[in-house]
Design a protein around this motif. Structure first.
Motif, mmCIF file in Angstrom:
data_model
loop_
_atom_site.group_PDB
_atom_site.id
_atom_site.type_symbol
_atom_site.label_atom_id
_atom_site.label_comp_id
_atom_site.label_asym_id
_atom_site.label_seq_id
_atom_site.Cartn_x
_atom_site.Cartn_y
_atom_site.Cartn_z
ATOM 1 N N GLU A 202 0.813 -1.218 0.000
ATOM 2 C CA GLU A 202 0.000 0.000 0.000
ATOM 3 C C GLU A 202 0.840 1.260 0.000
ATOM 4 O O GLU A 202 0.320 2.353 -0.230
ATOM 5 C CB GLU A 202 -0.922 0.009 1.222
ATOM 6 N N CYS A 203 2.139 1.151 0.283
ATOM 7 C CA CYS A 203 2.985 2.355 0.272
ATOM 8 C C CYS A 203 4.313 2.036 -0.413
ATOM 9 O O CYS A 203 4.485 2.266 -1.589
ATOM 10 C CB CYS A 203 3.207 2.864 1.700
ATOM 11 N N CYS A 204 5.268 1.498 0.342
ATOM 12 C CA CYS A 204 6.590 1.195 -0.208
ATOM 13 C C CYS A 204 6.648 -0.266 -0.644
ATOM 14 O O CYS A 204 6.083 -1.144 0.008
ATOM 15 C CB CYS A 204 7.681 1.471 0.839
ATOM 16 N N ASP A 205 7.345 -0.547 -1.739
ATOM 17 C CA ASP A 205 7.489 -1.913 -2.231
ATOM 18 C C ASP A 205 8.311 -2.738 -1.245
ATOM 19 O O ASP A 205 9.249 -2.239 -0.618
ATOM 20 C CB ASP A 205 8.154 -1.924 -3.605
ATOM 21 N N SER A 206 7.955 -4.031 -1.110
ATOM 22 C CA SER A 206 8.645 -4.947 -0.200
ATOM 23 C C SER A 206 9.553 -5.865 -1.012
ATOM 24 O O SER A 206 9.139 -6.418 -2.032
ATOM 25 C CB SER A 206 7.625 -5.769 0.587
ATOM 26 N N TYR A 207 10.797 -5.983 -0.557
ATOM 27 C CA TYR A 207 11.794 -6.817 -1.238
ATOM 28 C C TYR A 207 12.029 -8.070 -0.410
ATOM 29 O O TYR A 207 12.212 -8.003 0.795
ATOM 30 C CB TYR A 207 13.105 -6.037 -1.424
ATOM 31 N N GLU A 208 12.045 -9.262 -1.114
ATOM 32 C CA GLU A 208 12.185 -10.540 -0.421
ATOM 33 C C GLU A 208 12.924 -11.525 -1.319
ATOM 34 O O GLU A 208 12.743 -11.518 -2.545
ATOM 35 C CB GLU A 208 10.797 -11.075 -0.052
ATOM 36 N N CYS A 209 13.757 -12.336 -0.698
ATOM 37 C CA CYS A 209 14.465 -13.393 -1.430
ATOM 38 C C CYS A 209 13.571 -14.624 -1.463
ATOM 39 O O CYS A 209 13.224 -15.182 -0.408
ATOM 40 C CB CYS A 209 15.807 -13.699 -0.764
ATOM 41 N N VAL A 210 13.178 -15.085 -2.671
ATOM 42 C CA VAL A 210 12.323 -16.260 -2.841
ATOM 43 C C VAL A 210 13.127 -17.369 -3.526
ATOM 44 O O VAL A 210 14.129 -17.111 -4.198
ATOM 45 C CB VAL A 210 11.061 -15.909 -3.649
#
Length: 650
Positions: A202-210
């Protein structure tokens, strides 16, 4: 004939004079001299008469003429009129209910308390009686000072916390999005079996290692051990680790094993190949018997105390053969053991020497022998050794002086390296370990010929942004300690805020703290101020100042100063100014005070007023009603100050 203000004079009038109120006479007409009184109090005259009469549509009340509506009104003790059947609450006694009846009578009764229901208070509010209740008690909800307000929430994905209900007893917070505070880029690095995934929020993009991997199946070549591992993504990886073996032509040999390969003797050594990781196989040519037999046909007739010198043979190798053969070309000397080529027969030991070879006689170390060939004959030539003056060397650190006077005819001294290493003028024995510092460990290694220091230095991983390396006593690597939070201001500037401190930027307050997991937590509190018109405040001479200890601004009254005003005109008798007059005066705030007087033994009040410190006369041109012109003088203020004046005694 004079009449009152409310009446009018008439020289000849007939008719009735109507009065307010009911008649005190009985019902019906009552004769009165030359007139009669009607029911209701009206007096009628049968003959014309002179006198003062009320105007039309008015009636007589006492000695005054009033409108017909006034006859039905009631007047309370405060002089206020009320219409017929009107009810009201007196201002000085709100607990009474009064009503206007007929004949201008007022009836007042005491109001009962209806038991109005008290309001329902919310969270962090308590019920309290109003101080302004006059008749019946009234209640209101006020803030409970003992109520602990909730802490602002921790917002995720770049959301910032704001207060949505300033002034209410129970604060309500809300997480709102501020795109300008989202990180522009990310430095997230993922392991080889994962990939970086960006999830819009809803605001800042979330970064994740998949997870991004597949299981690998393969077989390892000879000499390698198969190791199967499963990562956190449940993918299987096969790793080939070199075993402690040698591999030659796809054949595996254990370390230390020996074998024959094309006339060569091979062994699997303890040395490893830097590229393959396998051990290195060393193959050497075959050790052929290169000592040819002596030619000694009379050896059985020799005694133990006599040595005979006979011709020998020379080893010769042909291509294509593993070993060669003997060819006679050498000198043979009988005596004690000299080289590895040894042949013993009947207590005699023979030595084979090539043509031109020199050696020390086994019987006398001061005699040097040489194998000489003359034509086809071989014989040994002996020469005495001459010793020279010996030069004693000075050995450096890490070596020692050794002199040999047993093996050679002449003594010889030389420096022999010790089985040690040298570091900073310090001798370190072979195999001994030293520590240069907490991160560097060294060991003296080598063979019998040379030794050197083999050092290994540990490396420490750097700390993340906002954390600082804190050293640990007697340890190489320290620990990462939370130090400061990073704040991006609205203008894009990135500033640093130390841990456990706060920073105020206008109405935005930042707090950098460390949670129980020793992680940095940045809290942002935004204060919302009421509307404020700075331009209007300054135009009216106000001064902008802060509201208490908040970031909000208010307009305060200006200090004492000279102000310019305008007069439309000045009138003196029948003369008036021709145009507007610009006049200066003093206006502003001054502080008064009351203090104790030691001389008079009492508290005296000092009135401090915004007073003029000087004036200047101004001539104003005026025009009179008869058309003539004149001048009038007024005073304009030239300076203003806060001056003390004695306050009036009352």
């Amino acid at each position: 004939m004079p009449c009152s203000d409310s009446m009018e004079y008439s020289a000849c009038r007939t008719g009735c004079v109507e009065q307010c109120g009911q008649s005190q006479f009985p019902a019906g007409e009552v004769m009165m001299g030359d007139g009669f009184m009607q029911p209701g109090g009206s007096v009628c005259f049968t003959t014309p008469r002179e006198g003062c009469f009320c105007p039309e549509d008015s009636v007589l009340l006492g000695d005054q003429c009033v409108s017909r509506e006034v006859c039905s009104q009631c007047v309370d003790h405060q002089g206020k009129a009320h219409q017929f059947m009107e009810s009201w609450n007196p201002e000085d006694n709100p607990c009474l209910l009064c009503m206007c009846l007929d004949l201008q009578r007022i009836n007042c009764t005491v109001l009962p308390c209806t038991g109005a229901k008290a309001p329902e208070c919310g969270q962090c509010e308590v019920l309290q009686e109003k101080t302004g209740s006059k008749c019946c008690p009234e209640y209101e909800c006020v803030c409970d000072v003992s109520c602990k307000p909730p802490d602002p929430p921790l917002c995720d994905h770049g959301l910032s916390v704001i207060l949505t209900n300033p002034g209410d007893c129970l604060p309500v917070y809300q997480c709102v999005c501020k795109k300008d505070q989202c990180p522009v880029t990310t430095n997230t690095s993922c392991p080889a079996h994962k990939k970086l995934s960006v999830t819009p929020t809803e605001c800042c993009d979330s970064y994740e290692c998949v997870c991004d991997c597949q299981s690998i199946t393969r077989s390892c070549p000879p000499g390698y051990v198969t190791t199967t591992t499963t990562n956190d993504c449940h993918c299987t990886e096969v790793t080939c680790m070199a075993d402690k073996v040698c591999v030659v032509e796809a054949v595996v040999y254990q370390v230390g094993s020996r074998w024959q390969e094309n006339c060569k003797s091979c062994i699997c050594t303890s040395q490893t190949d830097g590229q393959t990781g396998l051990h290195i196989a060393q193959c050497v040519d075959p050790v052929c018997n290169q000592i040819c037999p002596l030619v000694c046909p009379y050896a059985l007739l020799f005694t133990l105390i006599k040595a005979y010198f006979v011709s020998g043979s020379e080893y010769s190798h042909s291509d294509g053969d593993c070993c060669g053969h003997c060819r006679k070309t050498n000198c043979v000397e009988g005596g004690r053991l000299r080289q590895a080529s040894i042949y013993s027969h009947f207590y005699f030991t023979f030595f084979i020497n090539h043509v031109g070879e020199q050696w020390v006689s086994p019987n006398d170390r001061c005699v040097r022998s040489e194998c000489v060939q003359v034509n086809e004959e071989m014989f040994i030539q002996h020469t005495n050794v001459t010793c020279h003056l010996m030069d004693m060397p000075s050995c450096p650190l890490g070596s020692e002086l050794q002199c040999n006077a047993v093996e050679d005819c002449c003594p010889a001294c030389h420096c022999v390296p010790l089985n040690a290493c040298v570091l900073n003028q310090t001798v370190i024995a072979a195999g001994e370990r030293v520590m240069l510092d907490v991160c560097t460990h060294c060991e003296c290694v080598g063979d019998k010929r040379s030794y050197r220091l083999s050092c290994r230095k540990m490396s420490c991983s750097p700390c993340s942004e906002g954390y600082t390396m804190e050293p640990i006593p007697n340890a190489c690597c320290g620990r990462c300690v939370a130090t400061a939070c990073s704040i991006r201001r609205p203008d894009g500037q990135l500033i640093s805020l130390k841990a456990n401190t706060t920073r105020t930027d206008g109405c935005t307050k930042h707090k950098c703290s460390v949670n129980k997991d020793e992680e940095l937590v940045l809290e942002t509190l935004v204060t919302t101020c009421p509307p404020f018109d700075r331009k209007s405040c300054l135009e009216h001479g106000g001064k902008i100042s802060q509201l208490g200890d908040t970031c909000c601004e208010i307009c305060t009254e200006p200090e004492c100063r000279r102000t310019v005003g305008h007069l439309n005109y000045i009138r003196v008798d029948d003369c008036q100014s021709e145009e507007k007059i610009e006049l200066t005066y003093c206006e502003g705030k001054c502080g008064s005070k009351s203090l104790y007087s030691v001389d008079k033994h009492k508290v005296e009040s000092v009135c401090v007023c915004c007073s003029s410190t000087g004036t200047v006369p101004i001539n104003v041109s005026m025009i009179c009603a008869n058309g003539t012109k004149t001048h009038h003088q007024v005073l304009a203020v030239t300076g203003c100050e806060c001056l003390s004046h004695t306050c009036p005694a009352d």
